[in-house]
Design an enzyme around this catalytic site. Structure first.
Site, PDB file in Angstrom:
ATOM      1  N   LYS A   1       0.789  -1.069  -0.082  1.00  0.00           N
ATOM      2  CA  LYS A   1      -0.204   0.015   0.101  1.00  0.00           C
ATOM      3  C   LYS A   1       0.822   1.291   0.047  1.00  0.00           C
ATOM      4  O   LYS A   1       1.786   1.456   0.874  1.00  0.00           O
ATOM      5  CB  LYS A   1      -1.009  -0.045   1.180  1.00  0.00           C
ATOM      6  CG  LYS A   1      -1.909   1.308   1.286  1.00  0.00           C
ATOM      7  CD  LYS A   1      -2.854   1.319   2.524  1.00  0.00           C
ATOM      8  CE  LYS A   1      -2.028   2.419   3.564  1.00  0.00           C
ATOM      9  NZ  LYS A   1      -1.673   3.663   2.715  1.00  0.00           N
TER      10      LYS A   1
ATOM     11  N   GLU B   1       9.997   0.680  10.354  1.00  0.00           N
ATOM     12  CA  GLU B   1      10.914   1.871  10.220  1.00  0.00           C
ATOM     13  C   GLU B   1      10.439   3.050  10.376  1.00  0.00           C
ATOM     14  O   GLU B   1       9.445   3.333   9.748  1.00  0.00           O
ATOM     15  CB  GLU B   1      11.521   1.886   8.709  1.00  0.00           C
ATOM     16  CG  GLU B   1      12.199   0.869   8.290  1.00  0.00           C
ATOM     17  CD  GLU B   1      13.681   0.711   8.766  1.00  0.00           C
ATOM     18  OE1 GLU B   1      14.245  -0.521   8.555  1.00  0.00           O
ATOM     19  OE2 GLU B   1      14.285   1.552   9.421  1.00  0.00           O
TER      20      GLU B   1
ATOM     21  N   CYS C   1      13.702  10.223   7.305  1.00  0.00           N
ATOM     22  CA  CYS C   1      13.502   9.594   8.653  1.00  0.00           C
ATOM     23  C   CYS C   1      14.799   9.733   9.617  1.00  0.00           C
ATOM     24  O   CYS C   1      14.911   9.990  10.767  1.00  0.00           O
ATOM     25  CB  CYS C   1      12.869   8.266   8.683  1.00  0.00           C
ATOM     26  SG  CYS C   1      13.913   7.265   7.526  1.00  0.00           S
TER      27      CYS C   1
ATOM     28  N   GLU D   1       9.749  14.880  16.390  1.00  0.00           N
ATOM     29  CA  GLU D   1      10.158  14.847  14.907  1.00  0.00           C
ATOM     30  C   GLU D   1       9.379  15.928  14.385  1.00  0.00           C
ATOM     31  O   GLU D   1       7.978  15.969  14.412  1.00  0.00           O
ATOM     32  CB  GLU D   1       9.951  13.473  14.539  1.00  0.00           C
ATOM     33  CG  GLU D   1      10.380  13.135  13.210  1.00  0.00           C
ATOM     34  CD  GLU D   1      10.281  12.011  12.453  1.00  0.00           C
ATOM     35  OE1 GLU D   1       9.042  11.226  12.749  1.00  0.00           O
ATOM     36  OE2 GLU D   1      11.133  11.424  11.963  1.00  0.00           O
TER      37      GLU D   1
END
Lengths: 501, 495
Positions: A190, A265, A299, A401
């Protein structure tokens, strides 16, 4: 009135192509059962790039059924043959590098010439690397008992669900598909609802080079529906996810439905440490590369910089200068632009909110700190590369983040202090250390809680080298031989050669 | 008038191709310095195909210089994915040129097209497998405590010398060149003097695939001159040889006497092919046939001693004889020919001499036992029965379509018989009891054991000999060990 299953596109660079819009299941593009669709938005203009069909639980179910059926035959295909197919994917990416790079830029906001086409190169490298592994997946023979032939076979999991993010749509797809297929799995992947287009275009290539129907299935859809359905599906043997930590936790919980294997991840707030003996010029360049590339939507971005107090001021001056000069902002097809728009309004708003928070928390804005409203850029989700200085450990902009071109810079005195600062967030994805003393670098690398450490570089990733995080940054590794091993499971077979009761 | 560097050759399929005749050095075909040439003969017609240039020590010197320069370049020290692309391209080119290569091989070696086509397919597959290795060569990190950081690197050895035989000219070239290209080494490869053609054609594909100049150098020549020059060359760091045990010994001596270059050898064999009472007869017969008559028996791992358990001996012997007698032998280019010609006059003579010895020793000829026709080096498939373990034809490698067949009673007995050899290359075990197969395999002193099959290769499965059949393994991950060396780095950490 239902959306068309494909539409014609002409891009600003002149590339023309037919964009598929269906769900790619069993080597065909089909409409979603309930007819649900989603719009993909152009990050530079806010306009609709296209409408594609969005999968819901029932579509996921259909895809998984086809994948399971395909696995029966795919299991029998040799590693040599799987390798040949994966190489053909790489060949096609190479032939169509410019077009695929353009589609990627168009849908994700990456600048084509400075960014997107290099992602295509990475895809090629990734497919070729794993193609080479396909015939080399070896079990072991364990020879400790003369009365037994004991061996392991490294079996594929079977049906793998894969959920990828929007920051590197094609590269993330390559990182997922290549090892899974090399190891003999079948996949239902997806894409992110923000960037569904490039992989739908690429899906045809899998059919063209000869992957049997059902082996590779690509669906567009939302996390809350399609993603959840995939993660919790009782007939999916493994789920691999890249995205936010919060969603990663939801996936891990959903996976408990049938104890499917999970690799994640997730987010990061990677520290970049500059010691007094660092090559400052290089540190400046890598520190810029590590957070301003891909509009900070990485990331592993080194989004916290800790500079030794003796070189702090000098670093800040040179850093701001370098970012200002080299990280020009522009639209995706502006060949002089390095920094494009953020991928969506939601992301854009979130980043601006953090910039606001940073200012309120007392951090000093050295560069940027606002939306970019120059000329045409005002139409899109552009945020100026932003440098915050004099940050303190408790600040939200230091711990959370942001996922944008915003970096927080602080100072340190001793190496132990740097280690403590580095380890102070919930994350542990990457870290970078700048120093000329390799033995100190090695020591720091062993002490810092991170899945990856770069010494004298940042975000210098490579498909041969394992990639992944510790703590809340994730579980498992991608890329390299380690990444391949995440797509097989060891079955031990004992042949009794004389142990009689 | 000197020999042109390329000659047109018309193949039996009506097509004409350009055959290079020069020495392939630095990606160019050049004349030998002496301008000397030698002829290569078509074993199925005994006619000369063409002359090719002959390399001597002075030519080997030039080639080694080229290989040495190429080793100190970005080919070896740079991005391995470049080598990967080149190897993939090479395997594709071989597939594109498959028909021409198969015909050249059948013409120059005498083997049937059936065999040479198989060789070409295996050649392409092996280069393809090697492509995947290029960027996966790794070292390790060893934890010894926090006082040190220890790691190992696997580094390419450097300039290699490689000497290949005439029984599988193209395939053997691939087994040698594949790992060289994968690991970033460079090489000077000498073909066998009776089969120089296919490797020279391969050289054109090597260049087209993008292998940089000097990485692969291919020379035609003879053992005592060019071969000796390679095995004793001071700048060659490693020599790989496939051929007879006697020559292997000479090469190892020369390597030791010169610069202790590393040595790997694939030598002779006298491999036992064992049939137990519970073997599947029909399938076993096929494997017995493949074991000794495939490639006219000119196979290092040929199953040239057959041992059949007494309960099944009569059936197997009679079926095997029938099968041998129904094999089509003759014109290599006929589609249904199984066995072509032996590779040379010398080989033919040697085989016929052993057949004579066998008869004199008192063995009985179950079938064959003579030459076929008088033009072309054809020998009838030959089965000897009533042999004793001390017969020459049971102990010595014949390297032709000649096999001995012996009866045995027990498992322990046949294991002793199988291991009663200075060789240890391969063995075949035919039984439907897998436990027995595994137990017997564990006890036979050979580098490859085939269970219910024979002469059955795969690029990822290592191949090589025990005892005097050789040193080192080819194919599989193990092949990389031959072309790399381990460097350990131990860094003292001062905090």
């Amino acid at each position: 009135m239902s959306a068309p299953l494909e539409f014609e596109v002409t891009l600003p660079d002149g590339n023309k192509f037919t964009q598929p819009a269906g769900l790619f299941i069993n080597n065909e593009f089909v409409k979603s059962v309930a007819g649900k669709t989603l719009e993909s938005i152009n990050p530079a203009t806010g306009e609709v790039n296209g409408v594609v069909y969005a999968a819901e639980a029932e579509d996921v179910d259909i895809a998984v059924k086809h994948a399971r059926a395909a696995f029966k035959e795919w299991k029998k295909v040799t590693g040599v043959e799987r390798g040949i197919l994966l190489n053909k994917i790489a060949d096609t990416f190479e032939e169509k590098r410019d077009l695929i790079g353009a589609i990627e830029a168009w849908d994700s906001g990456k600048t084509k010439e400075a960014n997107a086409v290099y992602d295509i190169d990475e895809c090629i490298s990734c497919f070729r690397y794993f193609a080479g592994w396909a015939d080399k997946i070896q079990g072991k023979v364990i020879q400790n008992d003369p009365k037994k032939l004991a061996y392991t076979i490294h079996e594929p999991f079977g049906v793998c669900g894969q959920i990828i993010p929007w920051n590197y749509p094609l590269a993330m797809a390559a990182w997922k598909l290549a090892p899974a297929l090399a190891a003999g799995n079948v996949v239902v992947l997806k894409t992110s609802e923000l960037t569904p287009l490039s992989l739908l275009y690429v899906a045809q290539i899998f059919k063209d080079v000869g992957f049997p129907p059902g082996v590779v299935n690509i669906i567009s859809g939302f996390g809350a529906t399609a993603g959840k359905a995939l993660a919790s599906h009782l007939d999916v043997d493994k789920i691999a996810f890249t995205g936010s930590t919060v969603t990663g936790q939801a996936i891990q919980q959903a996976a408990a439905s049938n104890m499917k294997a999970v690799t994640l991840e997730c987010g990061g707030k990677s520290p970049l440490i500059i010691r007094e003996d660092a090559d400052l010029e290089q540190a400046v360049k890598w520190a810029a590369f590590g957070i301003m590339s891909n509009q900070g939507q990485i990331c592993t971005s080194t989004s916290r910089i800790y500079v030794h107090e003796k070189v702090y001021d000098q670093f800040l001056t040179e850093y701001a200068q370098h970012v200002k000069e080299e990280y020009k902002q522009g639209t995706m097809f502006d060949s002089s632009a390095v920094v494009g728009p953020q991928v969506s309004k939601v992301q854009h708003d979130k980043i601006l909110n953090y910039i606001d928070i940073g200012k309120k928390e007392g951090a000093r804005v050295v560069l940027g700190g606002e939306k970019n409203t120059e000329g045409d850029l005002s139409k899109g989700f552009f945020i100026k590369p932003t440098i915050f200085a004099d940050v303190k450990p408790g600040m939200r902009i230091v711990n959370e983040e942001i996922f944008g071109p915003v970096v927080a810079v602080g100072k340190f005195t001793t190496d132990d202090e740097a280690i403590t600062l580095a380890n102070s967030t919930q994350y542990g994805l990457g870290a970078a250390i700048f120093t000329k003393d390799i033995t100190v670098a090695h020591y720091l690398a062993t002490e810092i809680q991170a899945g990856m450490v770069w010494i004298n570089s940042s975000n210098d990733s490579d498909v041969h080298i394992p990639f992944g995080g510790v703590k809340m940054s994730g579980v498992g590794r991608e890329l390299g031989e380690y990444g391949l091993s995440m797509y097989t499971q060891a079955k031990a077979i004992h042949v009794n050669l004389g142990n009689k009761l | 008038m000197s020999l042109p560097l390329s000659v047109p050759i018309k193949l039996p399929n009506g097509k004409t191709y350009q055959q290079p005749t020069g020495l392939f050095i630095n990606n160019e075909f050049v004349q030998s310095k002496s301008k000397k040439t030698f002829a290569t003969i078509s074993p199925s017609t005994e006619e000369e195909i063409t002359q090719v240039y002959e390399a001597f020590e002075e030519d080997v010197d030039v080639a080694v210089e080229a290989a040495n320069d190429a080793f100190h370049s970005s080919w070896s020290q740079g991005d391995p994915q470049i080598r990967m692309k080149v190897l993939f391209k090479l395997s594709e080119l071989i597939e594109e040129h498959a028909e021409t290569l198969a015909y050249i091989e059948a013409l120059d070696n005498g083997k049937s097209l059936m065999c040479s086509k198989g060789d070409v397919a295996l050649t392409a597959a092996y280069f393809r497998s090697c492509a995947g290795w290029t960027d996966k060569i790794k070292g390790s990190v060893i934890e010894s405590g926090d006082t040190h950081f220890n790691y190992t690197r696997r580094e390419p050895i450097g300039v290699c010398g490689q000497i290949i035989p005439w029984n599988f000219p193209l395939l053997m070239a691939s087994w040698k060149l594949g790992p060289v290209l994968a690991t970033g080494c460079t090489t000077v490869l000498k073909t066998a003097e009776s089969t120089p053609l296919s490797a020279l054609y391969l050289a054109t594909l090597i260049k087209e695939a993008g292998v940089p100049a000097g990485v692969v150098n291919i020379v035609s020549g003879f053992g005592p001159s060019a071969g000796a020059a390679i095995s004793s060359h001071p700048k060659i760091k490693k020599v790989a040889f496939t051929g007879s045990t006697a020559t292997g010994r000479r090469i190892m001596k020369a390597a030791a006497d010169s610069n202790l270059k590393k040595v790997t050898l694939e030598l002779g064999g006298k491999s036992p092919n064992i049939v137990f009472d519970d073997a599947d007869v029909k399938l076993t017969i096929q494997h017995l046939v493949t074991g000794i008559f495939y490639n006219t028996g000119e196979v290092c791992c040929a199953g040239s001693r057959i041992y059949v358990q007494e309960g099944i001996y009569d059936t197997i012997t009679s079926e095997f004889r029938k099968a041998a007698e129904s094999l089509k032998i003759g014109d290599p280019f006929k589609e249904d020919t199984f066995m072509g010609a032996q590779a040379s006059q010398m080989q033919l003579d040697k085989i016929l001499k052993y057949i004579d010895i066998g008869k004199k020793e008192g063995a009985s000829v179950i079938t064959g036992g003579e030459r076929l026709g008088n033009k072309g080096y054809f020998v009838k498939p030959t089965i000897f029965g009533d042999v004793r373990e001390d017969h020459q034809i049971v102990k010595e490698e014949i390297f032709g379509p000649v096999v001995t067949i012996t009866k045995f009673k027990t498992v322990d007995e046949v294991i002793k018989l199988a291991n009663n050899s200075e060789y240890g290359l391969a063995a075949g075990v035919h039984t439907t009891d897998i436990n027995k197969a595994i137990n017997v395999s564990n006890k036979i002193n050979s580098g490859t054991i085939w269970v219910n099959t024979y002469n059955d290769f795969h690029p990822m499965v290592p191949f090589g000999g025990y005892s005097q059949s050789g040193i080192g393994r080819e194919m599989g991950e193990e092949a990389l060990d031959n072309y790399t060396q381990v460097k350990a780095v131990r860094i003292a950490l001062t905090k």
